[in-house]
Structure formats: structure tokens, C-alpha cells
Design a protein around this motif. Structure first.
Motif: not given
Length: 149
Positions: A14-20, A138-142, A147-149
Motif C-alpha cells: 500500500v505505502t509503495s503504491s504510486e498513488d499513495y 481490503y485496502i490493498k485491493s482498493l 491503479a488499474a482504473g
């Protein structure tokens, strides 16, 4: 704490996500400060897995869907008044909406959800470890959907 490695992988994902955009990761350094808002009679029963989690993984806003506070706070303090039936409720997090996550000290420190849309509390998990694992999944799925959206 159960599932420590899986929890670490989920928090990192979650924290390394581009959109975090959260501010997650400040760690609790001492139980005295963490438990300062917990009644003296309840301090020894605060779940150890919760204390271990915020010491090792931290607290803060992980996502708009979930933030974890730096220590439990009495529900009555948040409301500004005593609420009948909520005497043993200690809030430890929530989301950006109207949902609060809390421990119910009167019922084995189960994790409950308190919402302005319901007339009571809903039991979510019997332990913090079980709750946080499901919440992080759940948060990881969001995050993945965004990211896919």
C-alpha cells in the motif's frame, strides 16, 4: 502477533503504491503515551497484538479508507458526552467517512465498528490481528483497483 510477515507485505504494498498519499508509519514508542486515554482499570487488558502492531508497523492514515490512531480513545471523549451502552468502547481508528473502529473492553476487547448510521456496534473480529489482516487486504485491493482504473 499473527501473520506478521503477511502484514508487512500488505503495508509495504500500500505505502509503495504510486498513488499513495497517506502519512502512515509513525511508530508508537511507549505504552504509557499510547494508553494515556485508557481507563487505569482497563490498561492491562489492551490487546498486545494492537500494541505490537503500532510499535512495529506504525499508525497514521494508510488510505482514505483507513486510519489508525496512536492510541485508543474513549468513545465518550470523541462524542463529548457519555453514551449509554458505550462505556467500554475505545476507538483506535476509522475511515474518512463516519465509521469508527474500536475495542469493546466489556466484551473481551473484540474489534467493533461504530457508525452514525447504526444504533449499536457491529462486531468485526475477535482479535486485532484478525481485524487488521482483513483491513489491509481490503485496502490493498482498493489501491490495486485505483491503479488499474
Amino acid at each position: 502477533m499473527k501473520n506478521k510477515e503477511q502484514l508487512r507485505l500488505l503495508v509495504d504494498a500500500v505505502t509503495s503504491s504510486e498513488d499513495y498519499e497517506g502519512n502512515y508509519g509513525c511508530r508508537a514508542t511507549g505504552t504509557d503515551a499510547t494508553l494515556s486515554s485508557v481507563d487505569e482499570s482497563h490498561r492491562q487488558q489492551v490487546p498486545g497484538d494492537y500494541l505490537e502492531f503500532i510499535a512495529e508497523f506504525g499508525f497514521g492514515e494508510l488510505d482514505a479508507a483507513f486510519h489508525l490512531d496512536d492510541g485508543p480513545e474513549r468513545y465518550s471523549t470523541i462524542c463529548g458526552r457519555e453514551v449509554e451502552g458505550y462505556e467500554g468502547i475505545y476507538v483506535f481508528g476509522g475511515n474518512s467517512g463516519d465509521v469508527l473502529y474500536a475495542f469493546d473492553a466489556e466484551n473481551n476487547w473484540q474489534v467493533v465498528e461504530v457508525s452514525s448510521e447504526s444504533d449499536g456496534v457491529d462486531v468485526l473480529a475477535s482479535s486485532f490481528s484478525d481485524f487488521i489482516l482483513e483491513q489491509l487486504k481490503y485496502i490493498k485491493s482498493l489501491v490495486e483497483r485505483r491503479a488499474a482504473g
